[in-house]
Every structure is written in structure tokens, then in C-alpha cells.
Design a protein around this motif. Structure first.
Motif, PDB file in Angstrom:
ATOM      1  N   GLY A   1       0.793  -1.215   0.000  1.00 43.09           N
ATOM      2  CA  GLY A   1       0.000   0.000   0.000  1.00 43.09           C
ATOM      3  C   GLY A   1       0.824   1.263   0.000  1.00 43.09           C
TER       4      GLY A   1
ATOM      5  N   ASP B   1      -5.321  -0.983   1.324  1.00 43.73           N
ATOM      6  CA  ASP B   1      -4.057  -1.101   2.052  1.00 43.73           C
ATOM      7  C   ASP B   1      -3.394   0.244   2.334  1.00 43.73           C
ATOM      8  OD1 ASP B   1      -4.250  -3.868   2.119  1.00 43.73           O
ATOM      9  OD2 ASP B   1      -3.127  -4.128   0.254  1.00 43.73           O
TER      10      ASP B   1
ATOM     11  N   GLU C   1      -2.190  -4.157  11.898  1.00 40.09           N
ATOM     12  CA  GLU C   1      -1.395  -3.513  10.846  1.00 40.09           C
ATOM     13  C   GLU C   1       0.076  -3.821  11.015  1.00 40.09           C
ATOM     14  OE1 GLU C   1      -2.085  -1.402   7.993  1.00 40.09           O
ATOM     15  OE2 GLU C   1      -3.802  -2.667   8.354  1.00 40.09           O
TER      16      GLU C   1
ATOM     17  N   ARG D   1       1.157  -7.353   9.620  1.00 40.82           N
ATOM     18  CA  ARG D   1       0.765  -7.740   8.275  1.00 40.82           C
ATOM     19  C   ARG D   1       1.863  -8.544   7.624  1.00 40.82           C
ATOM     20  NH1 ARG D   1       0.391  -3.039   4.909  1.00 40.82           N
ATOM     21  NH2 ARG D   1       1.629  -1.879   6.369  1.00 40.82           N
TER      22      ARG D   1
END
Length: 393
Positions: free
Chosen positions: A2, A317, A390, A393
Motif C-alpha cells: 500500500g 491497504d 497492521e 501484516r
């Protein structure tokens, strides 16, 4: 992975910091006072949670904001753009850049004049950029002597009419001042080339030909580390000038907030796994310094109208962070920057450690968040604002 977008609304403070009295800024509150005086409506920023950060007369509290919200305290000494943006990137300053309320000392001016082969400079004291060319532009055109002035910020500004001093020569002069004169104890935050045009009584600065020469930033900053690991890094607006044109894969200078927003939206359509650092300068340059609260409010509304388009371009993302770099209260009697907390919005809220991010202890929480987002193990003075999912990930 992202994209991480950081948008700095220049000069957008949200109330005096604890140490503001040391700067004479204990009564300043840029956003609060603008809302009181103009009753500006900012519906999209309101939905993000802007009115949850501090009480605002015209922006209500949102019960379910789409962003996590809070405010940040500047740890670095100072209240200028270089200091603010550097701390955002993970570079705190233990001492402020030098300022010159009485003008630059004789040895600095003499060295500058000798190096650029001119007899003297005009002004050499703090001055408004528009007023200085109105008051001294004609003398400059008659003599060829450059106009040198400063402000409450750590800046060495050189103004010259393009018909008298060509742009290339003005840039050469400023580069010489940066590299050869204004170092060490006189290492100001920025040297700024200020070209102007027009006739006596109707001079006008050429904003898109302005050029800033910043001090060389330390290499340990999140932008540099991201670029070294192969992450694309982009600057929109003046950010690149505050980092001496280093550390960015690409940069796009802009003439206005409208152009900055347009450039951002265009980039968002193509960016992949990138760090994008944006500065929207009009609130500060056009309205804060000129004590124009209505203009400041309209500038915020322009940004507010762009929020839906910006948010719509966020992929699942991505994260978006909106903040400021210092205050610049247009309702004040002072035309200078102010020592204020800055707002903090992190979108979407479910990526943050909590919805109410509280008062962060340093702007470098953004550097730590970006490092966390892109999986960099290097540490910065701040703390990541991302939630556990997060981080894993």
C-alpha cells in the motif's frame, strides 16, 4: 503493502503548546480563532474528526469519525517549516536554527557581497516580503543592489527584479550564500530566492520561480531509509526544497494548493507501495502571514471540498495522514509563525491503535508510523500509531 500519504496543511495549528510563552505565542490558536471569526464550515474534515481534536466554534464533534484523530506536540526548538517537516520525517532538533531580529551581522553581509561581487545590499532586517519590494524595489532597480531581508523565521531571503538580476544569477547568489556563507553558527534553516517583476508601484513576486535552499538534513530520516530500501518516495509542493532535493524518487513543485491537490489526485491513480509527502502552502504563505482569516477559511474550504476525491482514491491497504507543521494565526497581531500543537487525522480509523490518538509527544510519530507501515526496523523518536493487526501484516 500500500501507499502512505502525508498531507501537511502549512501553518495549521490547533492551540498554543505548553512552552508557547517562551515564543510569545501563549494566546495563539490558528484553527480555533479562524473558526470563531469566520464561522467556516468544513463538513468533510468534520466527518474525519477535525472537530474532535479541540473545541471549534463552527466544526462539530463527530460521533463516528472516519479517521483516528489527535494532535501532536513539537519537540524540536523552533516554529518554522524546516523544523516541522524534519521532525515529521524523524529528525528532531535540539537547538533552533538561528534568527536575526536585528538583521544579519556585518561579517555575513560582507562575505555575501564579496562572493557575489556587489557593493552592498539593501534592507538587511526583518520585513514583509510584499512590503519590502514595494518599499525598496525601485531603489533596487536603479542600483542593482540585491534586497536581503529576514523574518521571525530562520531565513535569509534575497529579492531581485528579473529584469535587473536574471533568475539564473539570483539562484547562483542564493546557492553561494547557502554553501559558503550561512553555515555553522549562521546556518539558517533556509536561503530563499525571491524573484519579482512589474513596475514601481506595482511590483509582484513570482511565486512559482521562488527557490528554497535548505540546510542539509541528517541522513537518518524516514524518507531516505524508505528510498534506500526501494520504496518510491514522492514530494508534492515545497517539501523537496526542505530536504535539499534529496531522498525523493520524484518531486513536483506547485504554484498553489489547487495545483498541489490536482497533482496528488493524479499521483494517487498510479502510485503503488509509495510514500507521498505533500505540502499545501497557501494557508501559511497567502493568508496566515498576511493576517487574512477569511482567506485562510476559504483556503481550508478548498481543501475540504477535495477530501471526498482524495479518500475515494485510497485503496484498502493505504493510509492517509493529515497534519500541520506549525501555527500561523491570521487573527493575531503578529505576522509570524506560532508555537502550536498541530492537528492529526489518520484515515481509515480502523488502521490506528485507537480512534482517539490523544496528544502525541512528537511530530516524529509520523516517521515511526511510516517506518512501521513499510516494515522498516530502524527507530525514530516517536511511536507508531498503527494497530497490532497492521503491524503484523
Amino acid at each position: 503493502m500500500g501507499n502512505c500519504y502525508v498531507i501537511v496543511v502549512d501553518g495549521l495549528g490547533v492551540g498554543a503548546q505548553d512552552d508557547a510563552s517562551e515564543y510569545g505565542d501563549e494566546d495563539e490558536n490558528t484553527l480555533g480563532h479562524v473558526c470563531e471569526e469566520t464561522e467556516v464550515k468544513l463538513p468533510n474534515l468534520q466527518r474525519m474528526g477535525l472537530g474532535n481534536i479541540i473545541p471549534l466554534a463552527s466544526v462539530a464533534v463527530e460521533s463516528e469519525p472516519i479517521c483516528a484523530y489527535g494532535k501532536m506536540r513539537e519537540q524540536s526548538a523552533g516554529k518554522d517549516s524546516t523544523t516541522g517537516h524534519w521532525e515529521i520525517a524523524g529528525i528532531p532538533l535540539n537547538r533552533p536554527f538561528p534568527t536575526y531580529p536585528d538583521g544579519f551581522p556585518k561579517e555575513v553581509i560582507d562575505e555575501f557581497c564579496e562572493g557575489i561581487d556587489v557593493e552592498k545590499v539593501l534592507v538587511n532586517k526583518p520585513y514583509s516580503g510584499t512590503e519590502v519590494i514595494a518599499d525598496y524595489g525601485e531603489e533596487h532597480m536603479e542600483t542593482g543592489h540585491p534586497i536581503v531581508y529576514t523574518s521571525a523565521d530562520s531565513v535569509f531571503q534575497v529579492a531581485a527584479h528579473v529584469d535587473v538580476i536574471p533568475l539564473d544569477k539570483l539562484y547562483e547568489w542564493c546557492e553561494f550564500a547557502r554553501k559558503e556563507v550561512l553555515q555553522d553558527e549562521h546556518g539558517v534553516g533556509r536561503v530563499i530566492a525571491r524573484p519579482f517583476t512589474g513596475e514601481p508601484g506595482n511590483f509582484e513576486r513570482i511565486s512559482d520561480k521562488r527557490h528554497d535552499y535548505s540546510m542539509q538534513p541528517p541522513e537518518h530520516n524516514v524518507i531516505n531509509l524508505l528510498k534506500q530500501q526501494g520504496t518510491k518516495t514522492y514530494s508534492i509542493g515545497k517539501v523537496v526544497d526542505l530536504f535539499t532535493e534529496e531522498y525523493f524518487t520524484q518531486f513536483r513543485r506547485t504554484k498553489s494548493n489547487a495545483e498541489g491537490i490536482s497533482q496528488l489526485l493524479s499521483l494517487m491513480s498510479a502510485a503503488e507501495d509509495s510514500f507521498v509527502f505533500v505540502n499545501l502552502i497557501d494557508t501559511d504563505q497567502k493568508y496566515g502571514h498576511r493576517l487574512d482569516p477569511q482567506g485562510f477559511a476559504e483556503c481550508l474550504q478548498e481543501f475540504d471540498r477535495a477530501i471526498p476525491a482524495i479518500v475515494s482514491k485510497l485503496d484498502d491497504d493505504d493510509i492517509l495522514i493529515i497534519t500541520g507543521d506549525h501555527g500561523n494565526d491570521p487573527t493575531s497581531e503578529s505576522t509570524d509563525h506560532s508555537r502550536e500543537f498541530v492537528p492529526l487525522l489518520l484515515c481509515p480509523s480502523d488502521k490506528a491503535e485507537r480512534v482517539n490518538l490523544g496528544t502525541r509527544e512528537t511530530f516524529s510519530d509520523i516517521a515511526s508510523t511510516a517506518a512501521d507501515f513499510f516494515g522498516i526496523s530502524e527507530t525514530f523518536p516517536g511511536r507508531s500509531m498503527l494497530n497490532n493487526s497492521e503491524k503484523s501484516r
